[in-house]
Design a protein around this motif. Structure first.
Motif, short mmCIF file in Angstrom:
data_model
loop_
_atom_site.label_atom_id
_atom_site.label_comp_id
_atom_site.label_asym_id
_atom_site.label_seq_id
_atom_site.Cartn_x
_atom_site.Cartn_y
_atom_site.Cartn_z
N PHE A 258 0.86 -1.18 0.00
CA PHE A 258 0.00 0.00 0.00
C PHE A 258 0.89 1.23 0.00
O PHE A 258 1.92 1.27 0.68
CB PHE A 258 -0.93 -0.02 1.21
N PHE A 259 0.50 2.25 -0.75
CA PHE A 259 1.42 3.37 -0.97
C PHE A 259 0.68 4.62 -1.42
O PHE A 259 -0.48 4.59 -1.80
CB PHE A 259 2.46 2.98 -2.02
N LYS A 260 1.40 5.72 -1.39
CA LYS A 260 0.96 7.01 -1.92
C LYS A 260 1.96 7.38 -3.00
O LYS A 260 3.17 7.37 -2.76
CB LYS A 260 0.95 8.05 -0.81
N LEU A 261 1.49 7.70 -4.17
CA LEU A 261 2.38 8.08 -5.27
C LEU A 261 2.83 9.53 -5.10
O LEU A 261 2.07 10.37 -4.61
CB LEU A 261 1.68 7.93 -6.61
N LYS A 262 4.04 9.81 -5.54
CA LYS A 262 4.51 11.19 -5.53
C LYS A 262 3.97 11.96 -6.73
O LYS A 262 4.09 13.17 -6.80
CB LYS A 262 6.03 11.24 -5.48
N PHE A 263 3.37 11.24 -7.67
CA PHE A 263 2.81 11.86 -8.87
C PHE A 263 1.39 12.33 -8.60
O PHE A 263 0.63 11.67 -7.89
CB PHE A 263 2.80 10.86 -10.03
N PRO A 264 0.97 13.42 -9.20
CA PRO A 264 -0.42 13.89 -9.03
C PRO A 264 -1.42 12.91 -9.64
O PRO A 264 -1.14 12.27 -10.65
CB PRO A 264 -0.45 15.22 -9.79
N GLN A 265 -2.58 12.79 -9.00
CA GLN A 265 -3.63 11.94 -9.55
C GLN A 265 -4.05 12.47 -10.92
O GLN A 265 -4.16 13.67 -11.11
CB GLN A 265 -4.83 11.90 -8.62
N GLY A 266 -4.22 11.56 -11.85
CA GLY A 266 -4.60 11.92 -13.21
C GLY A 266 -3.44 12.27 -14.11
O GLY A 266 -3.63 12.55 -15.29
N SER A 267 -2.21 12.26 -13.59
CA SER A 267 -1.04 12.64 -14.38
C SER A 267 -0.60 11.48 -15.29
O SER A 267 -0.96 10.32 -15.07
CB SER A 267 0.12 13.04 -13.47
N SER A 268 0.22 11.82 -16.26
CA SER A 268 0.76 10.78 -17.14
C SER A 268 1.69 9.86 -16.36
O SER A 268 1.76 8.65 -16.64
CB SER A 268 1.49 11.40 -18.33
N GLU A 269 2.38 10.38 -15.35
CA GLU A 269 3.26 9.55 -14.52
C GLU A 269 2.45 8.52 -13.72
O GLU A 269 2.87 7.38 -13.59
CB GLU A 269 4.08 10.42 -13.56
N GLU A 270 1.29 8.95 -13.22
CA GLU A 270 0.42 8.02 -12.50
C GLU A 270 -0.04 6.90 -13.44
O GLU A 270 0.03 5.73 -13.08
CB GLU A 270 -0.79 8.75 -11.93
N ARG A 271 -0.48 7.26 -14.63
CA ARG A 271 -0.92 6.26 -15.60
C ARG A 271 0.21 5.30 -15.95
O ARG A 271 0.01 4.09 -16.03
CB ARG A 271 -1.47 6.93 -16.86
N GLU A 272 1.42 5.83 -16.15
CA GLU A 272 2.57 5.00 -16.47
C GLU A 272 2.85 4.01 -15.34
O GLU A 272 3.09 2.83 -15.59
CB GLU A 272 3.80 5.87 -16.71
N PHE A 273 2.80 4.48 -14.10
CA PHE A 273 3.02 3.60 -12.96
C PHE A 273 1.98 2.49 -12.92
O PHE A 273 2.31 1.32 -12.76
CB PHE A 273 2.99 4.39 -11.65
N LEU A 274 0.71 2.86 -13.03
CA LEU A 274 -0.36 1.86 -12.93
C LEU A 274 -0.30 0.85 -14.07
O LEU A 274 -0.57 -0.34 -13.87
CB LEU A 274 -1.72 2.56 -12.88
N GLN A 275 0.07 1.30 -15.26
CA GLN A 275 0.23 0.37 -16.38
C GLN A 275 1.40 -0.59 -16.14
O GLN A 275 1.29 -1.78 -16.41
CB GLN A 275 0.43 1.14 -17.69
N ALA A 276 2.50 -0.06 -15.62
CA ALA A 276 3.66 -0.91 -15.32
C ALA A 276 3.33 -1.90 -14.21
O ALA A 276 3.71 -3.07 -14.28
CB ALA A 276 4.86 -0.04 -14.93
N ALA A 277 2.60 -1.45 -13.20
CA ALA A 277 2.21 -2.34 -12.10
C ALA A 277 1.32 -3.47 -12.61
O ALA A 277 1.47 -4.62 -12.20
CB ALA A 277 1.51 -1.54 -11.01
N ALA A 278 0.41 -3.16 -13.51
CA ALA A 278 -0.51 -4.17 -14.05
C ALA A 278 0.25 -5.28 -14.77
O ALA A 278 -0.19 -6.44 -14.78
CB ALA A 278 -1.52 -3.52 -14.98
N LYS A 279 1.39 -4.97 -15.34
CA LYS A 279 2.19 -5.98 -16.05
C LYS A 279 2.77 -7.02 -15.10
O LYS A 279 3.13 -8.12 -15.53
CB LYS A 279 3.30 -5.31 -16.85
#
Length: 80
Positions: free
Chosen positions: A7-28
């Motif tokens: 469980f964690f808090k991202l340093k990237f803003p919600q809705g940012s491209s960095e957040e999307r990149e992280f979530l896509q990488a995590a899904a892999k």
């Protein structure tokens, strides 16, 4: 069955491209051999400081250890 949870808090803003990149990488991570019941979670409660969670199950300690040493997992950890 073993459950691995993070469980964690991202340093990237919600809705940012960095957040999307992280979530896509995590899904892999779900495609790594031995991972079962992978879930990416968004925290809704204001009672804690975490925004997200990842959970996954493993049939055995050996399966978890194999995942933990897998190059894709190690790259994910190093990059994020």
């Amino acid at each position: 069955m073993l459950t691995h949870s993070v469980f964690f808090k991202l340093k990237f803003p919600q809705g940012s491209s960095e957040e999307r990149e992280f979530l896509q990488a995590a899904a892999k991570l779900a495609s790594i051999a031995g991972v079962q019941n992978f879930k990416s979670l968004r925290q809704l409660s204001s009672k804690n400081n975490f925004d997200y969670g990842l959970t996954m199950d493993f049939q055995s300690q050996e399966a978890y250890e194999s995942y933990n040493k897998h190059p894709d997992h190690m790259t994910f950890v190093a990059n994020f």
